[in-house]
Scaffold this motif. Structure first.
Motif, PDB file in Angstrom:
ATOM      1  N   SER A 168      12.284   7.173   7.414  1.00 23.47           N
ATOM      2  CA  SER A 168      12.588   6.103   6.452  1.00 23.47           C
ATOM      3  C   SER A 168      11.631   4.919   6.563  1.00 23.47           C
ATOM      4  O   SER A 168      11.542   4.105   5.640  1.00 23.47           O
ATOM      5  CB  SER A 168      14.029   5.613   6.651  1.00 23.47           C
ATOM      6  OG  SER A 168      14.212   5.147   7.978  1.00 23.47           O
ATOM      7  N   ALA A 169      10.893   4.823   7.658  1.00 22.84           N
ATOM      8  CA  ALA A 169       9.941   3.728   7.826  1.00 22.84           C
ATOM      9  C   ALA A 169       8.622   3.996   7.103  1.00 22.84           C
ATOM     10  O   ALA A 169       7.723   3.154   7.115  1.00 22.84           O
ATOM     11  CB  ALA A 169       9.672   3.484   9.306  1.00 22.84           C
ATOM     12  N   ASP A 237       5.804  -1.098   6.867  1.00 21.18           N
ATOM     13  CA  ASP A 237       5.693  -2.482   7.336  1.00 21.18           C
ATOM     14  C   ASP A 237       4.266  -2.891   7.676  1.00 21.18           C
ATOM     15  O   ASP A 237       3.881  -4.056   7.501  1.00 21.18           O
ATOM     16  CB  ASP A 237       6.622  -2.730   8.536  1.00 21.18           C
ATOM     17  CG  ASP A 237       6.387  -1.755   9.678  1.00 21.18           C
ATOM     18  OD1 ASP A 237       5.566  -0.835   9.527  1.00 21.18           O
ATOM     19  OD2 ASP A 237       7.038  -1.917  10.734  1.00 21.18           O
ATOM     20  N   THR A 238       3.459  -1.973   8.149  1.00 17.93           N
ATOM     21  CA  THR A 238       2.099  -2.313   8.560  1.00 17.93           C
ATOM     22  C   THR A 238       1.025  -1.818   7.599  1.00 17.93           C
ATOM     23  O   THR A 238      -0.110  -2.295   7.641  1.00 17.93           O
ATOM     24  CB  THR A 238       1.798  -1.709   9.949  1.00 17.93           C
ATOM     25  OG1 THR A 238       1.826  -0.274   9.847  1.00 17.93           O
ATOM     26  CG2 THR A 238       2.817  -2.176  10.978  1.00 17.93           C
ATOM     27  N   GLY A 239       1.364  -0.850   6.758  1.00 14.50           N
ATOM     28  CA  GLY A 239       0.367  -0.242   5.885  1.00 14.50           C
ATOM     29  C   GLY A 239      -0.525   0.779   6.578  1.00 14.50           C
ATOM     30  O   GLY A 239      -1.460   1.307   5.961  1.00 14.50           O
ATOM     31  N   ASP A 240      -0.228   1.076   7.845  1.00 13.15           N
ATOM     32  CA  ASP A 240      -1.046   2.039   8.576  1.00 13.15           C
ATOM     33  C   ASP A 240      -0.861   3.445   8.004  1.00 13.15           C
ATOM     34  O   ASP A 240       0.271   3.876   7.740  1.00 13.15           O
ATOM     35  CB  ASP A 240      -0.661   2.070  10.061  1.00 13.15           C
ATOM     36  CG  ASP A 240      -1.033   0.793  10.791  1.00 13.15           C
ATOM     37  OD1 ASP A 240      -1.892   0.054  10.274  1.00 13.15           O
ATOM     38  OD2 ASP A 240      -0.470   0.550  11.880  1.00 13.15           O
TER      39      ASP A 240
END
Length: 328
Positions: A168-169, A237-240
């Protein structure tokens, strides 16, 4: 017997090479996907990522009796070559294969390289051939195929839903053709994750990637008339960029798909991203490629994790290959 170097512009020679190659596969393992003259010529022009192999045709008079290809890596493993030898079934047992592999070894020496290898079907005659020429078995690779016509799409959807809940992240991105420029650097790191796949005992360096090499891959595939589909996982959250799966579909034979890569970066493992990516790809291809009926993949037999995902998605074994190497 004469051995001549083939050009991709030699339509007759490429057709003869394919006829020799196909005759062998039809006898030894007819389910293996075979070249057409067009795909063979494209391989000689563009290779996988603008790193095409050399190819040679063996003729006795006007009759094509054997084919030799020599892959010459340029990005890494510049000390080795990879040889493939095919002899028409009507002409086997007469030393043609031995002459071709010795020719390939000489090509390797002439290039200043000291190591060569080849792969063959897991058959007693292939093992005997390898031993006779001083090659040592180093790895086992398995070709699996997914039959889309018989696929349980309910299973694929459940796999997707369950994996999505565990991941889900992350979000999924779909890309057809060239990657957006702002994703290139991130995709270099993701693509390098394939180096974590088992090499068994093969004496080989890790693959080396760069933005230029990714672009070379895209160019080679497009010019070889394949449509490249990518599903990419990105951390919200980070776009990684965390992982990807890649399937290429032929335009000459749009029922054939090839699994080119599936990899998840180390820092993002443990979230079922592999299963999520592969199931998402299947659902996408169902909508985009109506003629597609099969997808082939290749894995080291020791790659238990990826094989587990493939078997859960109803891949079946087509052929088992033994890989050999020899120092010159």
């Amino acid at each position: 017997m004469k051995i001549i170097k083939l050009s991709p512009d030699d339509e007759v020679g490429c057709a003869e090479a394919v006829a020799v190659d196909s005759a062998g596969w039809k006898l030894d393992c007819p389910e293996v996907v075979q070249h057409t003259p067009r795909t063979f010529a494209n391989m000689l022009r563009y290779g996988w990522d603008l790193e095409p192999p050399q190819a040679y045709l063996a003729r006795e008079g006007d009759t094509a009796v054997g084919v030799l290809t020599v892959d010459v890596p340029q990005y890494e493993n510049t000390n080795l070559t990879w040889i493939d030898v095919k002899v028409h079934p009507d002409h086997r047992g007469r030393g043609i294969g031995s002459a071709l592999i010795e020719y390939g070894e000489q090509v390797t020496r002439d290039l200043g390289r000291t190591l060569t290898g080849f792969g063959g079907l897991d058959l007693p005659k292939a093992e005997a051939f390898a031993q006779r020429h001083g090659y040592e078995q180093k790895a086992i690779e398995v070709n699996r195929r997914q039959d889309l016509a018989g696929l349980d799409w309910g299973l694929v959807q459940r796999t997707y839903d369950e994996s999505l809940a565990a991941a889900s992240a992350y979000e999924l991105l779909k890309v057809t053709g060239p990657l957006p420029a702002d994703m290139l650097d991130g995709m270099v790191a993701v693509t390098e994750s394939i180096n974590d796949a088992p090499k068994d005992d093969l004496d080989m360096e890790d693959d080396v990637y760069s933005p230029e090499r990714l672009r070379a891959y895209e160019e080679a595939q497009a010019k070889s008339e394949r449509t490249v589909y990518r599903v990419i996982a990105r951390r919200k959250d980070t776009g990684d960029l965390a992982g990807h799966t890649v399937v290429a579909v032929e335009r000459e034979r749009p029922y054939i798909g090839e699994q080119h890569d599936t990899a998840v970066s180390r820092d993002h493992r443990g979230h079922r991203l592999g299963a999520l990516l592969k199931s998402a790809m299947l659902l996408w291809l169902r909508d985009e490629e109506a003629a597609l009926t099969q997808i082939d993949t290749w894995n080291a037999e020791s790659n238990g994790h990826m094989i587990g995902i493939n078997e859960a998605l109803n891949y079946r074994i087509v052929a088992r290959f033994l890989n050999y190497q020899k120092s010159l």
